[in-house]
Design an enzyme around this catalytic site. Structure first.
Site, PDB file in Angstrom:
ATOM      1  N   GLY A  55       2.536  12.070   0.025  1.00 32.69           N
ATOM      2  CA  GLY A  55       1.357  12.068   0.878  1.00 32.69           C
ATOM      3  C   GLY A  55       1.633  11.286   2.151  1.00 32.69           C
ATOM      4  O   GLY A  55       2.467  10.380   2.160  1.00 32.69           O
TER       5      GLY A  55
ATOM      6  N   GLN B  47       0.494   6.895   9.920  1.00 34.51           N
ATOM      7  CA  GLN B  47       1.809   6.433   9.463  1.00 34.51           C
ATOM      8  C   GLN B  47       2.948   6.929  10.364  1.00 34.51           C
ATOM      9  O   GLN B  47       4.074   6.445  10.260  1.00 34.51           O
ATOM     10  CB  GLN B  47       2.058   6.869   8.017  1.00 34.51           C
ATOM     11  CG  GLN B  47       1.129   6.152   7.034  1.00 34.51           C
ATOM     12  CD  GLN B  47       1.430   6.558   5.603  1.00 34.51           C
ATOM     13  OE1 GLN B  47       0.926   7.564   5.135  1.00 34.51           O
ATOM     14  NE2 GLN B  47       2.257   5.786   4.923  1.00 34.51           N
TER      15      GLN B  47
ATOM     16  N   CYS C   4       3.962   3.114  -1.079  1.00 30.89           N
ATOM     17  CA  CYS C   4       3.539   3.594   0.231  1.00 30.89           C
ATOM     18  C   CYS C   4       4.751   3.663   1.140  1.00 30.89           C
ATOM     19  O   CYS C   4       5.556   2.733   1.168  1.00 30.89           O
ATOM     20  CB  CYS C   4       2.504   2.628   0.814  1.00 30.89           C
ATOM     21  SG  CYS C   4       1.873   3.131   2.414  1.00 30.89           S
ATOM     22  N   LEU C   5       4.867   4.760   1.888  1.00 24.17           N
ATOM     23  CA  LEU C   5       6.006   4.905   2.794  1.00 24.17           C
ATOM     24  C   LEU C   5       5.992   3.843   3.889  1.00 24.17           C
ATOM     25  O   LEU C   5       7.023   3.551   4.475  1.00 24.17           O
ATOM     26  CB  LEU C   5       6.003   6.306   3.429  1.00 24.17           C
ATOM     27  CG  LEU C   5       6.219   7.468   2.456  1.00 24.17           C
ATOM     28  CD1 LEU C   5       6.029   8.797   3.168  1.00 24.17           C
ATOM     29  CD2 LEU C   5       7.589   7.399   1.807  1.00 24.17           C
TER      30      LEU C   5
ATOM     31  N   HIS D  55      -5.844   6.955  -1.587  1.00 18.29           N
ATOM     32  CA  HIS D  55      -4.812   6.176  -0.892  1.00 18.29           C
ATOM     33  C   HIS D  55      -4.702   6.625   0.575  1.00 18.29           C
ATOM     34  O   HIS D  55      -4.667   5.789   1.487  1.00 18.29           O
ATOM     35  CB  HIS D  55      -3.475   6.380  -1.631  1.00 18.29           C
ATOM     36  CG  HIS D  55      -2.296   5.683  -1.028  1.00 18.29           C
ATOM     37  ND1 HIS D  55      -1.597   4.693  -1.693  1.00 18.29           N
ATOM     38  CD2 HIS D  55      -1.673   5.849   0.164  1.00 18.29           C
ATOM     39  CE1 HIS D  55      -0.599   4.284  -0.913  1.00 18.29           C
ATOM     40  NE2 HIS D  55      -0.618   4.967   0.216  1.00 18.29           N
ATOM     41  N   GLU D  56      -4.684   7.949   0.793  1.00 19.93           N
ATOM     42  CA  GLU D  56      -4.514   8.461   2.162  1.00 19.93           C
ATOM     43  C   GLU D  56      -5.783   8.298   2.996  1.00 19.93           C
ATOM     44  O   GLU D  56      -5.708   7.998   4.195  1.00 19.93           O
ATOM     45  CB  GLU D  56      -4.087   9.935   2.139  1.00 19.93           C
ATOM     46  CG  GLU D  56      -2.800  10.235   1.374  1.00 19.93           C
ATOM     47  CD  GLU D  56      -1.605   9.396   1.807  1.00 19.93           C
ATOM     48  OE1 GLU D  56      -1.582   8.922   2.956  1.00 19.93           O
ATOM     49  OE2 GLU D  56      -0.702   9.202   0.978  1.00 19.93           O
TER      50      GLU D  56
ATOM     51  N   HIS E 261      -5.826   4.988   4.396  1.00 18.27           N
ATOM     52  CA  HIS E 261      -5.000   4.879   5.608  1.00 18.27           C
ATOM     53  C   HIS E 261      -5.796   5.266   6.849  1.00 18.27           C
ATOM     54  O   HIS E 261      -5.650   4.638   7.902  1.00 18.27           O
ATOM     55  CB  HIS E 261      -3.788   5.811   5.519  1.00 18.27           C
ATOM     56  CG  HIS E 261      -2.586   5.212   4.844  1.00 18.27           C
ATOM     57  ND1 HIS E 261      -1.988   4.052   5.268  1.00 18.27           N
ATOM     58  CD2 HIS E 261      -1.851   5.641   3.781  1.00 18.27           C
ATOM     59  CE1 HIS E 261      -0.944   3.788   4.491  1.00 18.27           C
ATOM     60  NE2 HIS E 261      -0.834   4.736   3.574  1.00 18.27           N
TER      61      HIS E 261
HETATM   62 NI    NI Z   1       0.534   4.887   1.991  1.00 15.54          NI
END
Ligand code: NI
Length: 204
Positions: free
Chosen positions: A63, A68, A111-112, A153-154, A157
Site C-alpha cells: 500500500g 509518501q 511502513c515504507l 493505515h493508508e 497517511h
Molecule cells: Ni505507511
C-alpha cells in the site's frame, strides 16, 4: 525562436513509461501534512497513480499514500494479492472511513516511510470506506482482515498520521530517535532489499 531554444508551444513528447519516485522517510515533516482532497480525477491523477504503483511494487509494498512520494493529495494505491498470484491493483481516491466496528484486530504493521520497523497495532477489525475510483465514480465498501487494516493505515497517511502514533510513546520515541540520528548523519535510510521478503509486513 532562436536555434537551440525550447519552443514553449511545441507539444511535449508523450512519455509512456511510469516512473519510480523516492519514498519520503521519517523524520521528513511532509509525512505530517494533511493531504488535499482530489477535486477532479484527471490525467495528472492517473499519472500520479501510475507512478505510485511503480514505486509501491518496486519497494516492495502492498500500500502507498501519495504523500509518501511527497504529493499531498488524498490518493492511495494498494495490491494485497499474494506473492505468486496475479496482481490486484486497487486505487482509492479521497477515501473516508464512514463506519468502524467496535471489535478490533491486531496486526504486525510496517511502513515504507519507516523502513524495517514493525510493531503490533490494534485497530477496528471492520470498516466501511467511501472513495472515488479512477473514473471519478463513488463507491462504498465494507472491508475486514488485511484490507481493513491497510485502508486504515493508508487513510491515516492522508491525515498526516503514522502507524507509530498508535503504539506506546516509549516505542515511538525510540524509533523516531533512531531515524533522526540516521538523517543527521546523512545515512541512507533507503532499506536494503528486504531479505525476509514478507511483503505483507511492508504495509506502506
Ligand atoms: Ni505507511
Amino acid at each position: 525562436m532562436g536555434f537551440g531554444s525550447i519552443d514553449p508551444v511545441a507539444p511535449t513528447p508523450y512519455i509512456a513509461a511510469m516512473a519510480t519516485r523516492d519514498i519520503v522517510i521519517i523524520p521528513d515533516k511532509r509525512l505530517r501534512l494533511v493531504s488535499e482532497p482530489v477535486k477532479t480525477v484527471d490525467k495528472s491523477i492517473r499519472t500520479l497513480v501510475d507512478d505510485m504503483f511503480e514505486t509501491m511494487y518496486a519497494a516492495p509494498g502492498i500500500g502507498l499514500a501519495a504523500i509518501q512520494i511527497g504529493v499531498a493529495q488524498r490518493v492511495v494505491t494498494m495490491d494485497l494479492a499474494k506473492k505468486d498470484d496475479p496482481p490486484e491493483p486497487q486505487v482509492f481516491i479521497n477515501p473516508v472511513v464512514t463506519w468502524s466496528s467496535d471489535v478490533t484486530s491486531t496486526y504486525d504493521e510496517g511502513c515504507l516511510s519507516i523502513p524495517e520497523y514493525y510493531e503490533e497495532v490494534e485497530r477496528p477489525a471492520k470498516v466501511k470506506v467511501k472513495y472515488l475510483d479512477l473514473d471519478g465514480k463513488e463507491h462504498e465498501i465494507e472491508a475486514d482482515g488485511l484490507l481493513a487494516t491497510c485502508l486504515q493505515h493508508e487513510i491515516d497517511h492522508t491525515n498526516g498520521v503514522l502507524f507509530i502514533d498508535h503504539i506506546s510513546k516509549l516505542k515511538r520515541d525510540r524509533v523516531m530517535k533512531k531515524f533522526k540520528k540516521a538523517a543527521k548523519h546523512g545515512e541512507s535510510t533507503k532499506p536494503a532489499h528486504p531479505s525476509d521478503d514478507v511483503p505483507e509486513h511492508h504495509l506502506g
